[in-house]
Design an enzyme around this catalytic site. Structure first.
Site, PDB file in Angstrom:
ATOM      1  N   ARG A  30       9.068 -16.726   7.829  1.00  0.00           N
ATOM      2  CA  ARG A  30       9.731 -15.787   8.754  1.00  0.00           C
ATOM      3  C   ARG A  30       9.868 -16.425  10.146  1.00  0.00           C
ATOM      4  NH1 ARG A  30      10.053 -13.599   4.356  1.00  0.00           N
ATOM      5  NH2 ARG A  30       8.822 -11.829   3.608  1.00  0.00           N
ATOM      6  N   GLU A 174       0.798  -1.944  -6.364  1.00  0.00           N
ATOM      7  CA  GLU A 174       2.159  -2.463  -6.160  1.00  0.00           C
ATOM      8  C   GLU A 174       2.593  -3.363  -7.315  1.00  0.00           C
ATOM      9  OE1 GLU A 174       2.865  -4.795  -2.599  1.00  0.00           O
ATOM     10  OE2 GLU A 174       5.007  -4.899  -3.018  1.00  0.00           O
ATOM     11  N   LYS A 216       3.327   1.644  -4.886  1.00  0.00           N
ATOM     12  CA  LYS A 216       4.355   0.932  -4.088  1.00  0.00           C
ATOM     13  C   LYS A 216       5.307   0.232  -5.049  1.00  0.00           C
ATOM     14  CE  LYS A 216       4.874  -2.534  -0.451  1.00  0.00           C
ATOM     15  NZ  LYS A 216       4.428  -2.911   0.887  1.00  0.00           N
ATOM     16  N   SER A 258      10.725  -2.953   0.475  1.00  0.00           N
ATOM     17  CA  SER A 258      12.161  -3.138   0.723  1.00  0.00           C
ATOM     18  C   SER A 258      12.722  -4.291  -0.117  1.00  0.00           C
ATOM     19  CB  SER A 258      12.473  -3.311   2.212  1.00  0.00           C
ATOM     20  OG  SER A 258      11.820  -4.413   2.782  1.00  0.00           O
ATOM     21  N   GLY A 259      11.905  -5.273  -0.420  1.00  0.00           N
ATOM     22  CA  GLY A 259      12.242  -6.260  -1.451  1.00  0.00           C
ATOM     23  C   GLY A 259      13.466  -7.131  -1.244  1.00  0.00           C
ATOM     24  N   GLY A 260      13.933  -7.265  -0.014  1.00  0.00           N
ATOM     25  CA  GLY A 260      15.107  -8.109   0.210  1.00  0.00           C
ATOM     26  C   GLY A 260      16.373  -7.299   0.482  1.00  0.00           C
ATOM     27  N   ARG A 289       9.976  -6.550   5.526  1.00  0.00           N
ATOM     28  CA  ARG A 289      11.230  -6.989   6.138  1.00  0.00           C
ATOM     29  C   ARG A 289      12.082  -5.803   6.594  1.00  0.00           C
ATOM     30  NH1 ARG A 289      12.388 -10.622   1.012  1.00  0.00           N
ATOM     31  NH2 ARG A 289      10.922  -9.079   0.207  1.00  0.00           N
TER      32      ARG A 289
HETATM   33  P1  13P Z   1       9.122  -6.082   1.825  1.00  0.00           P
HETATM   34  O1  13P Z   1       9.386  -4.695   2.305  1.00  0.00           O
HETATM   35  O2  13P Z   1       9.606  -7.148   2.784  1.00  0.00           O
HETATM   36  O3  13P Z   1       9.562  -6.308   0.408  1.00  0.00           O
HETATM   37  O4  13P Z   1       7.556  -6.289   1.853  1.00  0.00           O
HETATM   38  C1  13P Z   1       6.752  -5.284   1.359  1.00  0.00           C
HETATM   39  C2  13P Z   1       5.528  -5.853   0.796  1.00  0.00           C
HETATM   40  O5  13P Z   1       4.464  -5.600   1.288  1.00  0.00           O
HETATM   41  C3  13P Z   1       5.629  -6.722  -0.396  1.00  0.00           C
HETATM   42  O6  13P Z   1       4.371  -6.892  -0.939  1.00  0.00           O
END
Ligand code: 13P
Length: 338
Positions: A30, A174, A216, A258-260, A289
């Site tokens: 990042r 998650e 999650k 959010s995953g991208g 992100r």
């Molecule tokens: P993102 O929202 O950037 O996908 O990150 C969330 C997260 O904690 C992934 O493990």
């Protein structure tokens, strides 16, 4: 507070979770994108700027930290967890040790970190953490995810969740089905269904109290290289349907990664989901992100311009806070940009 009360506070209506738990390797990527050197001091400066922001009190119920950060002292004298608690959010901690190659399953991973976890949890509790995160990762491909990957990751997630509840903290479970690939939305639905089923089977075997957990998940979305795009309305319908069918109703909170997705997509999709949410799940965000991208850009322009960094973060937190109630709109984004 009971575990259920903690989970409810993390996902309270109008609030969500800030995932600021990037490992040193991930934050390096990042920072590289904004030309900032990846030093301990810079990592603290960026994160402390977010944690002191106005939006914390109103829109953030919990913050996921990384091992380094939970042990850092902010420059105003408080420890990082104290700074977060002062702003009425709950400090949490990522406790897995990352996704490692899964022997016998070429190209797939299993998340490690169970050895010594009981002892590490005690240390994190003393440092102020009241919830934790463990992320399993699944790729979609012709032969992925394999049964072996589904089973081993679910087993690890359940053993983790059980240890965390024993340590009187709320486990965020998650299981992330990655967006990478050219699969369509229905393939994502099918794989996520299998992943969730396997996870909840194992959580049941391990007697995890689901009221004291937060899921999650990924949203049900086409692959990032898919030629078929889906509207937010379709994403929301399929995501909610998948959750209703595969997540036991005892689960208290569901906080998406959010995953991208872009920041706006992540807000828009969450908003559509909450507009049609007819369940008792508290449905919100746990974005990395999706909450930090604009703030990170401002940090890249001038690391000392606290005002601009916080303005960008406050806006995203507010937008996602609204999405957690189904009250977000494109006009509010435009007004803020004007
Ligand atoms: P993102 O929202 O950037 O996908 O990150 C969330 C997260 O904690 C992934 O493990």
């Amino acid at each position: 507070m009971t575990l259920e009360e903690i989970a409810k506070k993390m996902c309270a209506k109008g609030k969500g979770i800030l995932a600021a738990d990037e490992s040193t390797g991930t934050i390096a990527k990042r920072f590289k994108s904004i030309n900032v050197e990846n030093t301990e001091k810079n990592r603290l400066t960026f994160r402390q700027t977010l944690f002191s922001s106005k939006a914390m009190k109103n829109y953030i119920g919990g913050v996921i930290l990384y091992d380094e950060t939970i042990k850092q002292k902010s420059t105003i004298g408080l420890s990082v967890p104290e700074l977060i608690s002062k702003n009425d959010a709950i400090p949490g901690i990522k406790v897995d040790k990352g996704a490692k190659s899964l022997a016998g399953a070429v190209g797939e991973t299993v998340t490690e970190g169970l050895d010594g976890l009981r002892e590490r949890l005690q240390e994190y509790y003393k440092l102020g953490a009241r919830f934790t995160k463990w992320r399993a990762v699944y790729k979609i491909g012709n032969t992925y995810p394999s049964k072996q990957s589904l089973k081993s990751n679910a087993h690890a997630l359940a053993r983790y969740a059980c240890l965390v509840q024993e340590a009187k903290m709320v486990p965020i479970v998650e299981p992330e089905v990655l967006m990478e690939g050219d699969h369509d939305i229905d393939k994502c639905y099918e794989v996520t269904t299998n992943v969730l089923n396997e996870c909840y089977n194992e959580l049941e075997i391990h007697k995890v109290d689901l009221k004291g957990t937060v899921l999650k998940p990924n949203m049900i979305i086409p692959g990032s290289d898919s030629s078929k795009k889906s509207s937010s309305v379709e994403i929301a319908k399929k995501t909610l349907e998948c959750l209703k069918k595969n997540v036991p109703s005892a689960v208290t909170g569901i906080a998406f990664l959010s995953g991208g997705q872009s920041e706006i997509e992540a807000s828009k999709n969450l908003n559509e989901i909450n507009k049609i949410n007819d369940t008792n799940f508290l449905i919100t965000f746990s974005y990395g992100r999706g909450l930090q991208a604009s703030a990170l850009k401002e940090f890249g322009k001038d690391q000392n311009n606290e005002n601009n960094i916080q303005k960008a973060f406050d806006h995203r937190a507010k937008m996602n806070g609204l999405s957690s109630k189904g009250e977000w709109s494109e006009n509010l984004e435009k007004e803020a940009a004007a």
